[in-house]
Design an enzyme around this catalytic site. Structure first.
Site, short mmCIF file in Angstrom:
data_model
loop_
_atom_site.label_atom_id
_atom_site.label_comp_id
_atom_site.label_asym_id
_atom_site.label_seq_id
_atom_site.Cartn_x
_atom_site.Cartn_y
_atom_site.Cartn_z
N TYR A 177 -26.46 50.29 -8.82
CA TYR A 177 -27.81 50.25 -9.37
C TYR A 177 -28.12 48.82 -9.80
O TYR A 177 -27.35 48.20 -10.54
CB TYR A 177 -27.92 51.19 -10.57
CG TYR A 177 -29.27 51.16 -11.24
CD1 TYR A 177 -30.38 51.72 -10.62
CD2 TYR A 177 -29.44 50.59 -12.48
CE1 TYR A 177 -31.63 51.71 -11.22
CE2 TYR A 177 -30.68 50.56 -13.10
CZ TYR A 177 -31.78 51.12 -12.47
OH TYR A 177 -33.01 51.09 -13.07
N ASP A 214 -24.05 41.33 -9.64
CA ASP A 214 -24.90 41.91 -10.68
C ASP A 214 -24.01 42.23 -11.88
O ASP A 214 -23.34 43.26 -11.92
CB ASP A 214 -25.57 43.17 -10.15
CG ASP A 214 -26.44 43.85 -11.20
OD1 ASP A 214 -26.41 43.44 -12.37
OD2 ASP A 214 -27.16 44.80 -10.83
N LYS A 227 -28.34 42.81 -21.00
CA LYS A 227 -27.63 43.52 -22.06
C LYS A 227 -26.99 42.57 -23.07
O LYS A 227 -27.68 42.05 -23.95
CB LYS A 227 -26.63 44.50 -21.46
CG LYS A 227 -27.29 45.54 -20.55
CD LYS A 227 -26.33 46.60 -20.07
CE LYS A 227 -26.97 47.55 -19.08
NZ LYS A 227 -28.03 48.40 -19.63
#
Length: 445
Positions: A152, A252, A280
């Site tokens: 994702y 990623d 994050k």
């Protein structure tokens, strides 16, 4: 706060009323889908406050938290140093729409810790991956990208193809796949090629056939949105081979950056990507993302180069302050990652033993402070493997944990996150709840 010593009271009126109100004005009653508890059932808890390893919901229940805002809270909720940095920055203004010193300082810190040369800040992980792919296309002059089934990378149109726990679709032999969301034109999805994570032969074959057309291979070094999946050394080697024809390799690290090591999974797995995306932890819990890499590529970004990318709140002073405080705290505590590793390893061992004692079949994948309990025998190395899990059993176990005051990720296909605020009291409380929940699950069958 201390670990709960008894089952949390059942959900009462406040969260139920808030959820009912939210559903009248917000799709599904939430602002991000997994929060709705659709895959596990029941009413989501609405959170009033957080501190350390704990959440307090709108009904006043204390919950031992393993979500950590989906990863950013590696230092624990409401960390004093991060909170004070945000407050100090807010005194001077909340947004400038112009450069400030904190974004320079954070860029210097990020490039030093990660070995990248230049970085551009954005406001989310989706922006980071979307921008990195546009940059790769602009740098290479190629239009196709390659991703892996179950990875994702945010909700940009071209990335919602076989994405995490989304719709399962079938790719053809040359990697073409259908979109996994309505609203994504098949023509756009057709620019995204897909192959299986942890299948080096398939990656090699696809690159041999179409590598000359592919601008970038984007991947999660450690997958978190299909549950935790770890790459094999052979797969890492194939990723590096994918660069040989001029294709860029994009790691990623929105989830793994600064979590698995100060240099992220790139450091831990000895990766050499051309670009890295972060989110994050890099913002200490405030909305932020970033992408960076070697100067030759990053200098294609506007205003220095021809690839346009902009953002009104990019480099926001509050987010930069939170990120600086978080990364500085991580760097100043050299024993932190070892403590996270030890806690999460003991958690994995305790969960495995509790499941075995109850006669419940599970497979536990863990790396650093990330962990997933798959309700199946395993092994689980790909999204195809993960999809075989017993999601009904997971949902029942999740509800058992929640009833006992432990807030686990509300999806079989997610990682949980351990932070610095988790200590022996929290471990003991978690394992006690897990033993009872596994036993309850076994007895219900």
């Amino acid at each position: 706060m201390t670990a709960p010593t008894q089952a949390a009271p059942p959900i009462t009126t406040v969260s139920q009323e808030l959820f009912a109100r939210a559903r009248q004005v917000t799709p599904g009653g939430v602002n991000s889908p997994v929060r709705a508890f659709k895959s596990v059932g029941g009413t989501p808890r609405f959170i009033a406050s957080a501190d350390g390893a704990y959440l307090t919901d709108a009904d006043g229940n204390t919950l031992l938290d393993y979500i950590g805002s989906w990863g950013p809270m590696i230092l624990g909720h409401n960390h004093a140093g991060v909170r004070e940095a945000i407050l100090e920055a807010a005194v001077h203004g909340t947004s400038f729409g112009a450069p400030g010193w904190r974004e320079v300082a954070l860029a210097e810190l990020v490039t030093r810790l990660t070995g990248t040369q230049k970085v551009r800040f954005v406001s989310s992980g989706t922006e980071a991956t979307m921008s990195a792919l546009r940059l790769a296309r602009g740098f290479t002059g190629r239009k196709y990208i390659l991703k892996f089934r179950g990875n994702y990378h945010g909700h940009a149109d071209g990335l919602l193809v076989e994405a995490g726990s989304g719709l399962m679709t079938n790719a053809d032999d040359l990697g073409q796949a259908a979109p996994s969301s309505a609203g994504v034109p098949p023509e756009y999805a057709g620019l995204t090629l897909v192959t299986e994570y942890n299948d080096p032969a398939a990656l090699d074959a696809l690159m041999a056939a179409r590598g000359h057309e592919i601008a970038a291979v984007i991947f999660e070094p450690v997958v978190g949105n299909a549950g935790v999946l770890l790459p094999t050394p052979e797969f890492v080697a194939a990723l590096h081979r994918s660069r040989e024809g001029g294709t860029l390799l994009i790691a990623d690290e929105v989830m793994t950056g600064f979590r698995l090591a100060l240099g992220g999974a790139t450091e831990l797995l000895h990766l050499t990507p051309d670009l890295i995306c972060w989110g994050k932890i890099i913002g200490g819990g405030l909305p932020v993302g970033a992408y960076g890499g070697r100067a030759e590529v990053m200098e294609y970004v506007s205003p220095q180069g021809p690839v346009y990318q902009a953002g009104t709140l990019s480099g926001n002073p509050l987010a930069m302050a939170a990120g600086l405080a978080t990364l500085t705290a991580l760097e100043s505590d050299p024993g932190l990652y070892g403590r996270l590793e030890s806690y999460t390893e003991r958690l994995a061992q305790g969960l495995a033993q509790a499941a075995a004692d109850a006669g419940v079949t599970v497979c536990i994948n863990r790396v650093g402070s990330m962990l997933t309990v798959f309700f199946q025998a395993g092994p689980v190395a790909s999204y195809t493997d993960a999809a075989r899990s017993d999601t009904a059993a997971f949902a029942a176990w999740f509800q058992g944990m929640l009833a006992r005051g432990v807030y686990w990720a509300p999806s079989q296909f997610e990682s949980i996150f351990v932070g610095a605020a988790h200590n022996d009291a929290e471990l003991n409380a978690t394992l006690s709840a897990a033993r009872a929940s596994f036993q309850e699950l076994k007895e219900a069958k």
